[in-house]
Design a protein around this motif. Structure first.
Motif, short mmCIF file in Angstrom:
data_model
loop_
_atom_site.label_atom_id
_atom_site.label_comp_id
_atom_site.label_asym_id
_atom_site.label_seq_id
_atom_site.Cartn_x
_atom_site.Cartn_y
_atom_site.Cartn_z
N ASP A 65 -16.92 1.54 0.67
CA ASP A 65 -16.32 0.63 0.93
C ASP A 65 -15.28 0.89 2.37
OD1 ASP A 65 -14.70 -1.75 1.61
OD2 ASP A 65 -14.77 -2.29 -0.65
N PRO A 66 -15.65 0.51 3.39
CA PRO A 66 -14.68 0.97 4.68
C PRO A 66 -13.31 0.30 4.65
CG PRO A 66 -16.63 -0.35 5.30
CD PRO A 66 -16.80 -0.24 3.74
N GLU A 67 -13.09 -0.90 4.05
CA GLU A 67 -11.72 -1.63 3.91
C GLU A 67 -11.04 -1.02 2.87
OE1 GLU A 67 -12.27 -5.43 3.15
OE2 GLU A 67 -13.21 -6.09 5.01
N LYS A 68 -11.58 -0.18 1.92
CA LYS A 68 -10.69 0.72 0.86
C LYS A 68 -10.56 2.01 1.65
CE LYS A 68 -12.51 -1.40 -3.10
NZ LYS A 68 -13.10 -1.20 -4.70
N ILE A 69 -11.64 2.79 2.09
CA ILE A 69 -11.33 4.10 2.68
C ILE A 69 -10.39 4.17 3.77
CG2 ILE A 69 -12.51 6.14 3.69
CD1 ILE A 69 -14.97 5.31 2.13
N ALA A 70 -10.46 3.02 4.53
CA ALA A 70 -9.56 3.10 5.74
C ALA A 70 -8.07 3.04 5.30
CB ALA A 70 -9.96 1.80 6.58
N LEU A 71 -7.76 2.71 4.03
CA LEU A 71 -6.42 2.84 3.65
C LEU A 71 -5.92 4.08 2.86
CD1 LEU A 71 -6.27 -0.95 2.24
CD2 LEU A 71 -5.58 -0.07 4.46
N TRP A 72 -6.82 4.88 2.91
CA TRP A 72 -6.59 6.28 2.15
C TRP A 72 -5.50 6.93 2.71
CZ3 TRP A 72 -11.13 9.76 0.38
CH2 TRP A 72 -11.86 9.09 -0.65
N ASP A 73 -4.55 7.37 2.15
CA ASP A 73 -3.39 8.18 2.61
C ASP A 73 -3.75 9.51 2.21
OD1 ASP A 73 -2.94 8.43 -0.30
OD2 ASP A 73 -1.17 7.00 -0.08
#
Length: 192
Positions: A65-73
């Protein structure tokens, strides 16, 4: 199928992948991005290695899910690096997070699937190779797509990786002419 392409050998997982997935045109943006990411993880490895780890990748990477992965810290990247079920390569994991952000931009601007399929004119290139030695490792289309991806900021997407991605997602039909899947996938198909 009895006369499938020889590259998949006899491993049941590989044969099923050949018979059911490889070369089937994929027009869904998220699914295309997942395959691009996995092909990037394959760099330096065999595809069967990635295929065997695909379920673990999907679990670790929030089902791509790109929306979730884009927020990875940094902490979330470190968590992924501890998972023995995936390829634990910091550069490739960081590239996936960056790629998720880039995916979201392209998806919003013009549609990721439409953008990628534009490199082949919106429909699969139908090749007619009878032997594996005839199949190129890269083409002008994969080189152009690779350059465009890199220009956008993607990593692990050289022309050879991109050509493998194009084969896997049906942008090119590289099933051998003697393989039943070649005829199955030769019917006209365009971006939906």
């Amino acid at each position: 199928m009895s006369a499938h392409c020889t590259w998949c050998g006899t491993d049941p997982l590989y044969v099923a992948y050949h018979d059911e997935e490889w070369g089937v045109p994929e027009y869904e943006s998220r699914a295309l991005w997942e395959k691009l990411v996995l092909d990037g993880f394959q760099a330096g490895l065999s595809w069967i290695t990635i295929l065997r780890k695909r379920d673990a990748f999907r679990e670790e990477f929030d089902d791509f899910d790109p929306e979730k992965i884009a927020l990875w810290d940094a902490a979330r990247i470190e968590k992924a690096l501890q998972n023995p079920g995936i390829v634990r390569h910091r550069g490739k994991i960081v590239a996936t997070v960056k790629g998720a952000q880039l995916f979201l931009d392209i998806e919003k601007e013009e549609g990721f699937a439409n953008w990628l399929w534009s490199f082949v004119g919106g429909k699969p290139i139908q090749n007619n190779f009878s032997t594996m030695s005839q199949v190129p490792t890269a083409t002008p289309e994969s080189t152009a797509m690779s350059k465009a991806l890199k220009k956008r900021g993607f990593n692990f997407c050289g022309p050879v990786i991109v050509y493998a991605f194009m084969q896997a997602t049906g942008m090119v039909n590289d099933h051998m002419t003697g393989c039943p899947r070649h005829a199955d996938l030769s019917r006209p198909s365009t971006v939906g």
